[in-house]
Write an enzyme that holds these catalytic residues in place. Structure first.
Site, PDB file in Angstrom:
ATOM      1  N   ARG A   1       0.853  -1.139  -0.037  1.00 33.40           N
ATOM      2  CA  ARG A   1       0.068  -0.050   0.108  1.00 33.40           C
ATOM      3  C   ARG A   1       0.922   1.273   0.047  1.00 33.40           C
ATOM      4  O   ARG A   1       1.869   1.257   0.636  1.00 33.40           O
ATOM      5  CB  ARG A   1      -0.779   0.083   1.307  1.00 33.40           C
ATOM      6  CG  ARG A   1      -2.252  -0.863   1.334  1.00 33.40           C
ATOM      7  CD  ARG A   1      -3.078  -0.556  -0.029  1.00 33.40           C
ATOM      8  NE  ARG A   1      -4.274  -1.410   0.158  1.00 33.40           N
ATOM      9  CZ  ARG A   1      -4.295  -2.553  -0.469  1.00 33.40           C
ATOM     10  NH1 ARG A   1      -3.468  -2.875  -1.672  1.00 33.40           N
ATOM     11  NH2 ARG A   1      -5.257  -3.322  -0.594  1.00 33.40           N
TER      12      ARG A   1
ATOM     13  N   HIS B   1      -0.952   0.366  -9.724  1.00 38.61           N
ATOM     14  CA  HIS B   1      -1.734  -0.520  -8.712  1.00 38.61           C
ATOM     15  C   HIS B   1      -2.141  -1.692  -9.664  1.00 38.61           C
ATOM     16  O   HIS B   1      -3.538  -2.072  -9.610  1.00 38.61           O
ATOM     17  CB  HIS B   1      -2.719   0.240  -7.968  1.00 38.61           C
ATOM     18  CG  HIS B   1      -3.232  -0.528  -6.785  1.00 38.61           C
ATOM     19  ND1 HIS B   1      -3.749   0.073  -5.544  1.00 38.61           N
ATOM     20  CD2 HIS B   1      -3.171  -1.840  -6.571  1.00 38.61           C
ATOM     21  CE1 HIS B   1      -3.986  -0.967  -4.656  1.00 38.61           C
ATOM     22  NE2 HIS B   1      -3.667  -2.162  -5.339  1.00 38.61           N
TER      23      HIS B   1
HETATM   24  P1  NDP Z   1      -1.472 -11.587   5.080  1.00 33.88           P
HETATM   25  O1  NDP Z   1      -2.584 -11.198   6.312  1.00 33.88           O
HETATM   26  O2  NDP Z   1      -1.947 -13.034   4.821  1.00 33.88           O
HETATM   27  O3  NDP Z   1      -0.105 -11.140   5.658  1.00 33.88           O
HETATM   28  C1  NDP Z   1       0.297 -10.294   6.436  1.00 33.88           C
HETATM   29  C2  NDP Z   1       1.626 -10.568   6.854  1.00 33.88           C
HETATM   30  O4  NDP Z   1       2.182  -9.153   7.373  1.00 33.88           O
HETATM   31  C3  NDP Z   1       1.880 -11.294   8.045  1.00 33.88           C
HETATM   32  O5  NDP Z   1       3.073 -12.117   7.820  1.00 33.88           O
HETATM   33  C4  NDP Z   1       1.794 -10.685   9.226  1.00 33.88           C
HETATM   34  O6  NDP Z   1       2.535 -10.875  10.258  1.00 33.88           O
HETATM   35  C5  NDP Z   1       2.692  -9.313   8.575  1.00 33.88           C
HETATM   36  N1  NDP Z   1       2.532  -8.203   9.559  1.00 33.88           N
HETATM   37  C6  NDP Z   1       1.060  -7.621   9.854  1.00 33.88           C
HETATM   38  N2  NDP Z   1       1.311  -6.406  10.685  1.00 33.88           N
HETATM   39  C7  NDP Z   1       2.905  -6.475  10.877  1.00 33.88           C
HETATM   40  C8  NDP Z   1       3.634  -5.827  11.787  1.00 33.88           C
HETATM   41  N3  NDP Z   1       3.171  -4.588  12.423  1.00 33.88           N
HETATM   42  N4  NDP Z   1       5.123  -6.070  11.815  1.00 33.88           N
HETATM   43  C9  NDP Z   1       5.455  -7.039  10.994  1.00 33.88           C
HETATM   44  N5  NDP Z   1       4.669  -7.850  10.206  1.00 33.88           N
HETATM   45  C10 NDP Z   1       3.452  -7.561  10.173  1.00 33.88           C
HETATM   46  O7  NDP Z   1      -1.878 -10.751   3.911  1.00 33.88           O
HETATM   47  P2  NDP Z   1      -1.479 -11.069   2.590  1.00 33.88           P
HETATM   48  O8  NDP Z   1      -0.107 -11.699   2.289  1.00 33.88           O
HETATM   49  O9  NDP Z   1      -2.696 -11.666   1.814  1.00 33.88           O
HETATM   50  O10 NDP Z   1      -1.356  -9.450   1.865  1.00 33.88           O
HETATM   51  C11 NDP Z   1      -0.565  -8.316   2.179  1.00 33.88           C
HETATM   52  C12 NDP Z   1      -1.110  -7.179   1.676  1.00 33.88           C
HETATM   53  O11 NDP Z   1      -0.807  -7.134   0.140  1.00 33.88           O
HETATM   54  C13 NDP Z   1      -2.449  -6.832   1.589  1.00 33.88           C
HETATM   55  O12 NDP Z   1      -2.813  -6.301   2.997  1.00 33.88           O
HETATM   56  C14 NDP Z   1      -2.646  -5.787   0.390  1.00 33.88           C
HETATM   57  O13 NDP Z   1      -2.510  -4.486   1.084  1.00 33.88           O
HETATM   58  C15 NDP Z   1      -1.439  -5.930  -0.245  1.00 33.88           C
HETATM   59  N6  NDP Z   1      -1.815  -6.496  -1.511  1.00 33.88           N
HETATM   60  C16 NDP Z   1      -1.553  -5.542  -2.597  1.00 33.88           C
HETATM   61  C17 NDP Z   1      -1.866  -5.893  -4.004  1.00 33.88           C
HETATM   62  C18 NDP Z   1      -1.352  -4.825  -5.137  1.00 33.88           C
HETATM   63  O14 NDP Z   1      -1.893  -5.244  -6.169  1.00 33.88           O
HETATM   64  N7  NDP Z   1      -0.706  -3.994  -4.758  1.00 33.88           N
HETATM   65  C19 NDP Z   1      -2.694  -6.827  -4.224  1.00 33.88           C
HETATM   66  C20 NDP Z   1      -2.961  -7.858  -2.944  1.00 33.88           C
HETATM   67  C21 NDP Z   1      -2.717  -7.310  -1.768  1.00 33.88           C
HETATM   68  P3  NDP Z   1       2.009 -12.524  11.115  1.00 33.88           P
HETATM   69  O15 NDP Z   1       2.331 -13.282  10.201  1.00 33.88           O
HETATM   70  O16 NDP Z   1       2.585 -12.339  12.436  1.00 33.88           O
HETATM   71  O17 NDP Z   1       0.295 -12.206  11.048  1.00 33.88           O
END
Ligand code: NDP
Length: 313
Positions: free
Chosen positions: A228, A276
Site C-alpha cells: 500500500r 496498482h
Molecule cells: P496476510 O494477512 O496473509 O499477511 C500479512 C503479513 O504481514 C503477515 O506475515 C503478518 O504477520 C505481517 N504483519 C502484519 N503486521 C505486521 C507488523 N506490524 N510487523 C510485522 N509484520 C506484520 O496478507 P496478504 O499476504 O494476503 O496481503 C498483504 C497485503 O498485500 C495486503 O494487505 C494488501 O495491502 C497488499 N496487496 C496489494 C496488491 C496490489 O495489487 N498491489 C494486491 C493484493 C494485496 P503475522 O504472520 O505475524 O500475522
C-alpha cells in the site's frame, strides 16, 4: 434463497455481468443485486464489496457477512460505521496470489540482473558487461510473510535466492530466515539487498518505509513496494534514492491514487512506477473462493480468512 448485493461502485457492467454469471451458476435461485439498486435493505444477506462508500455497509440490518473482493482491508476498516457484528472475509485467492508472485519475481529478477543499469547504458549507447552474482548470493527480504509473502518466498527460493522474511509474530517457513517484531527488524533489513513490502496497511505499519528503515538496508539496496502507498514516507524514500543509499525503487501503490501528475515519483530516474496492478482480482478464481465462503456460512461453518478487527488485517 439468499440475497447478495454486489457493492463495488465503479465496476464496469461487463465485470458485474461476469460475477453475476459465476454466482448464479452456483446458486440459480440467488437474488443477485447490484448497488445502488439494493431493493429493500433488510433483505440483503451478503455483500460482495470493494471500495464501497463509507457508511453504506451499515444500511443492511440483516447482513450475515461482508466479502471484501481484495486482500487488503485498510480502506474498509477506515469506515467508522462499518458493522462489527458480522464476519468480514478478505480475499485469499490463488489467482490474486499468482499475480503478486509474478510481480515480485519480475521486479526482483529485474534488479538481480541489473536491468536498470543496462537500460541506462542503452540510453547512452554504451556497451559494458556488468557482473551479476548467482541467485544464492542475492539476499531478498520480504516484509510480510502471510499468504502473499510465503508464496513469493517459495517461488524465489525455487530460483535459488537467499530469502528472509519479517512478520509480526514468529513463523516457521521452511527455507526462509524468519525475523519478527521490532527486535527482528534491524537485523532483517541489514541482510536485505532487495526489499519487498507485502505488509497490510495498519496503524503499526503505516510509514514503515522511512529514513530509519531505509538507512538500515545495506548501501545500494533496492526497494519494491507492492502493498500500500501508505507504507512509504515519500519524501524520505526520495532522499534515500538521491543520496545513493537506495539504488532503485519499484512502486505499485501510492498515497493517493491515482498518483498526482505533479508528484516527484513520476520523474525520478531511479523509480519504476506501475499503476496498482501488481495483482488484480480475477473473477474466475475469486468467485470460487467467495462461493466456498457462502457454502461455509450456509452450512453453519465459519468462512476462511475472516479479518481480525483487533489486528487490523
Ligand atoms: P496476510 O494477512 O496473509 O499477511 C500479512 C503479513 O504481514 C503477515 O506475515 C503478518 O504477520 C505481517 N504483519 C502484519 N503486521 C505486521 C507488523 N506490524 N510487523 C510485522 N509484520 C506484520 O496478507 P496478504 O499476504 O494476503 O496481503 C498483504 C497485503 O498485500 C495486503 O494487505 C494488501 O495491502 C497488499 N496487496 C496489494 C496488491 C496490489 O495489487 N498491489 C494486491 C493484493 C494485496 P503475522 O504472520 O505475524 O500475522
Amino acid at each position: 434463497m439468499s440475497v447478495v448485493l454486489y457493492n463495488c461502485p465503479g465496476d464496469l457492467p461487463s465485470e458485474v455481468a461476469t460475477w453475476r454469471g459465476y454466482l448464479k451458476a452456483y446458486d440459480p435461485a440467488m437474488d443477485f443485486r447490484v448497488w445502488p439498486e439494493t431493493g429493500p435493505v433488510e433483505e440483503i444477506d451478503y455483500c460482495l464489496a470493494w471500495m464501497s462508500k463509507p457508511g453504506d455497509l451499515k444500511r443492511y440490518p440483516n447482513l450475515k457477512a461482508i466479502f471484501w473482493l481484495g486482500a487488503g482491508v485498510d480502506h474498509l476498516l477506515k469506515d467508522k460505521e462499518l458493522p462489527r457484528n458480522v464476519p468480514i472475509v478478505r480475499l485469499v485467492d490463488p489467482g490474486l496470489t499468482a499475480g503478486m508472485t509474478e510481480y515480485v519475481l519480475l521486479h526482483v529478477l529485474r534488479y538481480h540482473r541489473r536491468t536498470p543499469d543496462f537500460e541506462e547504458q542503452q540510453r547512452q549507447s554504451h556497451w559494458r558487461q556488468l557482473e551479476m552474482p548467482l541467485a544464492k548470493d542475492r539476499r531478498i527480504g520480504l516484509m510480510g510473510l502471510g499468504v502473499l509473502g510465503q508464496d513469493a518466498a517459495a517461488k524465489l527460493m525455487g530460483l535459488g535466492f537467499d530469502v528472509a522474511g519479517w512478520s509480526r509474530t514468529m513463523r516457521q517457513v521452511e527455507g526462509v530466515s524468519v525475523f519478527s517484531g521490532e527486535a527482528g527488524m534491524t537485523p532483517f533489513l541489514a541482510r536485505t539487498q532487495i526489499l519487498v513490502c507485502l505488509l497490510p496497511l495498519t496503524p503499526t505499519t503505516a510509514g514503515i518505509i522511512n529514513t530509519r528503515t531505509l538507512a538500515a538496508l545495506p548501501k545500494g539496496a533496492c526497494v519494491i513496494n507492492a502493498a500500500r502507498g501508505g507504507h512509504v514516507v515519500d519524501a524520505e524514500l526520495i532522499a534515500a534514492l538521491d543520496s545513493g543509499h537506495v539504488a532503485h525503487a519499484t512502486l505499485d501503490v501510492f498515497q493517493p491514487e491515482p498518483l498526482p501528475v505533479e508528484h516527484p515519483f513520476w520523474r525520478h530516474p531511479r523509480i519504476t512506477i506501475t499503476p496498482h496492478v501488481a495483482s488484480q482480482t480475477i473473477s474466475e478464481t475469486a468467485s470460487r473462493v467467495i462461493i466456498e465462503g457462502l457454502k461455509a456460512l450456509s452450512d453453519g461453518r465459519s468462512p476462511a480468512n475472516v479479518v481480525s478487527l483487533e489486528k487490523g488485517y
